[in-house]
Design an enzyme around this catalytic site. Structure first.
Site, PDB file in Angstrom:
ATOM      1  N   GLU A   1       0.846  -1.210   0.000  1.00 19.93           N
ATOM      2  CA  GLU A   1       0.000   0.000   0.000  1.00 19.93           C
ATOM      3  C   GLU A   1       0.873   1.249   0.000  1.00 19.93           C
ATOM      4  OE1 GLU A   1      -3.366   0.083  -0.358  1.00 19.93           O
ATOM      5  OE2 GLU A   1      -3.098  -2.075  -0.601  1.00 19.93           O
TER       6      GLU A   1
ATOM      7  N   TRP B   1       2.032   2.523  -3.275  1.00 26.55           N
ATOM      8  CA  TRP B   1       1.099   3.226  -4.168  1.00 26.55           C
ATOM      9  C   TRP B   1       1.518   4.682  -4.368  1.00 26.55           C
ATOM     10  CZ3 TRP B   1      -3.170   2.631  -7.239  1.00 26.55           C
ATOM     11  CH2 TRP B   1      -3.683   1.343  -7.342  1.00 26.55           C
TER      12      TRP B   1
ATOM     13  N   TRP C   1     -22.009  12.919 -18.358  1.00 26.93           N
ATOM     14  CA  TRP C   1     -22.175  13.242 -16.933  1.00 26.93           C
ATOM     15  C   TRP C   1     -23.410  14.110 -16.765  1.00 26.93           C
ATOM     16  CZ3 TRP C   1     -19.291  10.094 -14.449  1.00 26.93           C
ATOM     17  CH2 TRP C   1     -18.002   9.781 -14.886  1.00 26.93           C
TER      18      TRP C   1
ATOM     19  N   ASN D   1     -10.152   4.453   3.964  1.00 24.98           N
ATOM     20  CA  ASN D   1      -9.930   4.094   2.551  1.00 24.98           C
ATOM     21  C   ASN D   1     -11.100   3.329   1.926  1.00 24.98           C
ATOM     22  OD1 ASN D   1      -8.327   3.691   0.088  1.00 24.98           O
ATOM     23  ND2 ASN D   1      -8.349   1.552   0.730  1.00 24.98           N
TER      24      ASN D   1
ATOM     25  N   TRP E   1     -16.306  12.665 -12.135  1.00 26.35           N
ATOM     26  CA  TRP E   1     -15.340  12.349 -11.073  1.00 26.35           C
ATOM     27  C   TRP E   1     -14.533  13.578 -10.645  1.00 26.35           C
ATOM     28  CZ3 TRP E   1     -10.203  13.225 -12.235  1.00 26.35           C
ATOM     29  CH2 TRP E   1      -9.836  13.264 -13.588  1.00 26.35           C
TER      30      TRP E   1
ATOM     31  N   TRP F   1      -9.205   8.570  -7.884  1.00 25.36           N
ATOM     32  CA  TRP F   1     -10.515   8.953  -8.439  1.00 25.36           C
ATOM     33  C   TRP F   1     -10.692   8.363  -9.828  1.00 25.36           C
ATOM     34  CZ3 TRP F   1     -15.077  10.631  -6.802  1.00 25.36           C
ATOM     35  CH2 TRP F   1     -15.148  11.180  -5.529  1.00 25.36           C
TER      36      TRP F   1
HETATM   37  P1  FAD Z   1      -2.705   2.946   5.333  1.00 23.11           P
HETATM   38  O1  FAD Z   1      -3.588   1.854   4.866  1.00 23.11           O
HETATM   39  O2  FAD Z   1      -2.162   2.850   6.688  1.00 23.11           O
HETATM   40  O3  FAD Z   1      -1.535   3.060   4.259  1.00 23.11           O
HETATM   41  C1  FAD Z   1      -0.266   3.651   4.542  1.00 23.11           C
HETATM   42  C2  FAD Z   1       0.049   4.701   3.518  1.00 23.11           C
HETATM   43  O4  FAD Z   1       0.137   4.152   2.197  1.00 23.11           O
HETATM   44  C3  FAD Z   1      -1.001   5.798   3.398  1.00 23.11           C
HETATM   45  O5  FAD Z   1      -0.827   6.748   4.417  1.00 23.11           O
HETATM   46  C4  FAD Z   1      -0.743   6.343   2.015  1.00 23.11           C
HETATM   47  O6  FAD Z   1       0.337   7.250   1.992  1.00 23.11           O
HETATM   48  C5  FAD Z   1      -0.335   5.102   1.237  1.00 23.11           C
HETATM   49  N1  FAD Z   1      -1.520   4.538   0.564  1.00 23.11           N
HETATM   50  C6  FAD Z   1      -2.354   3.581   1.011  1.00 23.11           C
HETATM   51  N2  FAD Z   1      -3.303   3.301   0.087  1.00 23.11           N
HETATM   52  C7  FAD Z   1      -3.077   4.121  -0.949  1.00 23.11           C
HETATM   53  C8  FAD Z   1      -3.705   4.332  -2.222  1.00 23.11           C
HETATM   54  N3  FAD Z   1      -4.779   3.617  -2.613  1.00 23.11           N
HETATM   55  N4  FAD Z   1      -3.198   5.276  -3.035  1.00 23.11           N
HETATM   56  C9  FAD Z   1      -2.113   6.007  -2.679  1.00 23.11           C
HETATM   57  N5  FAD Z   1      -1.468   5.851  -1.511  1.00 23.11           N
HETATM   58  C10 FAD Z   1      -1.947   4.924  -0.656  1.00 23.11           C
HETATM   59  N6  FAD Z   1      -4.489   9.076  -0.294  1.00 23.11           N
HETATM   60  C11 FAD Z   1      -3.799  10.192  -0.043  1.00 23.11           C
HETATM   61  O7  FAD Z   1      -2.749  10.143   0.604  1.00 23.11           O
HETATM   62  N7  FAD Z   1      -4.214  11.407  -0.536  1.00 23.11           N
HETATM   63  C12 FAD Z   1      -5.345  11.536  -1.262  1.00 23.11           C
HETATM   64  O8  FAD Z   1      -5.672  12.645  -1.699  1.00 23.11           O
HETATM   65  C13 FAD Z   1      -6.124  10.369  -1.514  1.00 23.11           C
HETATM   66  N8  FAD Z   1      -7.278  10.442  -2.214  1.00 23.11           N
HETATM   67  C14 FAD Z   1      -8.004   9.288  -2.435  1.00 23.11           C
HETATM   68  C15 FAD Z   1      -9.184   9.370  -3.171  1.00 23.11           C
HETATM   69  C16 FAD Z   1      -9.947   8.232  -3.400  1.00 23.11           C
HETATM   70  C17 FAD Z   1     -11.219   8.329  -4.221  1.00 23.11           C
HETATM   71  C18 FAD Z   1      -9.540   6.983  -2.874  1.00 23.11           C
HETATM   72  C19 FAD Z   1     -10.348   5.748  -3.097  1.00 23.11           C
HETATM   73  C20 FAD Z   1      -8.363   6.894  -2.157  1.00 23.11           C
HETATM   74  C21 FAD Z   1      -7.570   8.035  -1.929  1.00 23.11           C
HETATM   75  N9  FAD Z   1      -6.360   7.973  -1.206  1.00 23.11           N
HETATM   76  C22 FAD Z   1      -5.640   9.126  -0.991  1.00 23.11           C
HETATM   77  C23 FAD Z   1      -5.767   6.672  -0.842  1.00 23.11           C
HETATM   78  C24 FAD Z   1      -6.120   6.117   0.547  1.00 23.11           C
HETATM   79  O9  FAD Z   1      -7.498   6.188   0.766  1.00 23.11           O
HETATM   80  C25 FAD Z   1      -5.402   6.851   1.681  1.00 23.11           C
HETATM   81  O10 FAD Z   1      -4.026   6.960   1.404  1.00 23.11           O
HETATM   82  C26 FAD Z   1      -5.584   6.089   3.001  1.00 23.11           C
HETATM   83  O11 FAD Z   1      -6.946   5.984   3.316  1.00 23.11           O
HETATM   84  C27 FAD Z   1      -4.862   6.816   4.106  1.00 23.11           C
HETATM   85  O12 FAD Z   1      -5.085   6.172   5.332  1.00 23.11           O
HETATM   86  P2  FAD Z   1      -3.891   5.480   6.107  1.00 23.11           P
HETATM   87  O13 FAD Z   1      -2.751   6.411   6.224  1.00 23.11           O
HETATM   88  O14 FAD Z   1      -4.460   4.955   7.374  1.00 23.11           O
HETATM   89  O15 FAD Z   1      -3.517   4.302   5.116  1.00 23.11           O
END
Ligand code: FAD
Length: 454
Positions: free
Chosen positions: A260, A263, A291, A329, A347, A370
């Site tokens: 994760e 990503w 849309w 997430n 979107w 997105w």
């Molecule tokens: P954890 O699950 O603990 O993951 C650790 C770290 O990994 C996160 O802090 C993040 O930096 C990275 N990570 C995890 N999943 C993703 C992912 N799918 N994409 C990119 N990085 C990821 N994340 C953002 O940081 N900024 C955003 O603007 C953002 N917008 C999003 C919009 C949508 C529509 C969706 C579905 C997801 C988005 N995310 C975004 C990804 C993800 O939801 C968040 O990174 C995550 O919820 C952060 O929580 P956490 O730190 O507890 O994640």
């Protein structure tokens, strides 16, 4: 005395594992500077919730710098001009900074020319180094992850400097309070219960090994605190991903979590290759997508933003976002799919709302996710895969999450909580569903069929 050097802080507001800071300190006296530039990024100027975070993070960074004999200089304006002026004013010879991939930095970086020295540090590995055989950035995360594996582990994190040499004279600095980054009338951030800054981020890092033991299952359950909540710290660079990686060393359950974390590197590669990804469909065949627009669509968008759609899981997520500046997430995926497919709203409207309301709003992560949900993106997801929010809510046991964020439903027990209307348990002050699931699904598929075949 040799000329000082500028250290240009961007989304790397930390002292630990900051290769640019270390390199600058090895040269000579260091002038740390942060530039608030609301002009160069245009529509991507820092959003409201991020500004709240930025205020506190800059404040903490200045404290940490002062503890090692330095300070943070604040300037405002188009960053290329501001840095050029500061170089003249201070006689500094170079600017050191960490690589970032948002497109709006490029002009400033080009204008600084060879006076700018860029270092790695905000990604696991150098983003430009992980490419396909054809020399392009990866479009699909799975293949990216395989290629990334050959570059791992990332370099060991660097320690923070113990002292920084000060210049003979400090240039003038703006006052942080004068930037008015915090909301006042109204103060919508009263529920932002975050501890901001590098020290707080390091404390959270200590908790990670315990967190990731059950990460694979717990991360999907909105009612549990199963993910790390590191995203705003990582976005603002209060921690580097290399530090996060190192904190999971030796943990048998680390694989899923590290994937994760990777990503971030992937999405930076996408915006490096496709800088307009925040506004342009990854697949051009989506350009004519019908849309919905007009009054009814605006009203639906507003109901979504306010958490008044009649779908408890969607409303809980939108209210968590508004209250805390963050959303789980799994719920981000559900609410994004709901906007795009159930409501047929572009979107980009959801992406913009996130940009303004998330403390972790990040151009690469936001945009790529997105477009992934919408199915308009370069990576492998399809529009026709339509999430059923009520099923998701039950599957991921969101009852307590809903009761927490939607107080009107606090008294509704499981299983009615996921769909109170269907169980005859909808309180009067909670809206009926904005559209039925089956109707929405059929409308979305019909809209999809109007597009040219890909
Ligand atoms: P954890 O699950 O603990 O993951 C650790 C770290 O990994 C996160 O802090 C993040 O930096 C990275 N990570 C995890 N999943 C993703 C992912 N799918 N994409 C990119 N990085 C990821 N994340 C953002 O940081 N900024 C955003 O603007 C953002 N917008 C999003 C919009 C949508 C529509 C969706 C579905 C997801 C988005 N995310 C975004 C990804 C993800 O939801 C968040 O990174 C995550 O919820 C952060 O929580 P956490 O730190 O507890 O994640």
């Amino acid at each position: 005395m040799p000329a000082p050097v500028l250290l240009w802080f961007r989304q790397d507001l930390r002292l630990h594992d900051h290769p640019a800071l270390i390199a600058a300190a090895e040269r000579n006296a260091v002038i740390p500077v942060y530039v608030l530039d609301d002009e160069t990024p245009g529509e991507w100027r820092i959003g409201g919730a991020q500004r709240w975070w930025l205020h506190h993070s800059l404040d903490r960074l200045d404290d940490s710098l002062r503890a090692i004999g330095s300070r943070l200089i604040l300037r405002r304006g188009p960053v290329a001009e501001v840095l050029a002026k500061l170089l003249d004013e201070t006689g500094a010879s170079e600017v050191h900074a960490i690589h970032h991939y948002e497109p709006w930095w490029r002009a400033a970086e080009a204008a600084l020319g060879d006076r700018l020295v860029l270092h790695d540090g905000n990604h696991l590995v150098r983003v430009e180094g992980v490419r396909t055989g054809a020399g392009t950035q990866f479009k699909v995360f799975g293949s990216f992850w395989k290629a990334l594996a050959t570059h791992l582990p990332p370099p060991e994190p660097l320690p923070a400097p113990e002292r920084l040499a000060a210049p003979e004279a400090w240039p003038e600095s703006d006052r942080l309070e004068d930037w008015a980054l915090l909301p006042t009338r109204p103060n919508w951030a009263t529920g932002f219960d975050w501890e901001v800054g590098e020290k707080a981020a390091l404390r959270q890092l200590d908790a990670i090994p315990a967190k990731i033991a059950d990460y694979e299952t717990e991360r999907n359950l909105p009612a549990r605190d199963g993910s790390t909540r590191l995203s705003p710290h990582l976005h603002f660079g209060e921690l580097s991903p290399r530090q996060v990686w190192a904190a999971t060393a030796g943990e048998p359950a680390a694989e899923k979590f590290r994937k994760e974390l990777a990503w971030r590197d992937f999405t930076s590669g996408v915006i490096l290759e496709l800088p307009e990804y925040g506004t342009r469909n990854g697949h051009a065949r989506f350009d004519p997508f019908p849309w919905r627009t007009g009054k009814a669509a605006d009203a639906d968008l507003q109901a979504w933003q306010r958490g008044r759609t009649g779908y408890p899981i969607v409303d809980a997520g939108m209210r968590q976002l508004w209250t805390t500046g963050w959303m789980h997430n799994r719920v981000r995926m559900i609410i994004a799919s709901f906007l795009v497919k159930h409501l047929l709203v572009d979107w980009r409207m959801g992406e913009r709302w996130f940009w303004d309301t998330l403390v972790d709003a990040d151009y690469g992560n936001n945009t790529v996710n997105w477009q992934w949900v919408a199915g308009s993106g370069i990576n492998a997801n399809v529009f026709t895969r339509i999430m059923a929010p009520l099923v998701q809510s039950e599957k991921f046991d969101a009852g307590d999450y809903i009761r927490r964020w939607v107080p009107e439903l606090a008294g509704v027990p499981d299983p009615a909580i996921h769909d109170p209307e269907a169980h005859g348990r909808r309180p009067r002050n909670y809206p009926a569903k904005i559209i039925g699931h089956r109707e929405a699904r059929e409308r979305a598929l019909a809209a999809y069929r109007t597009m040219p075949r890909g």
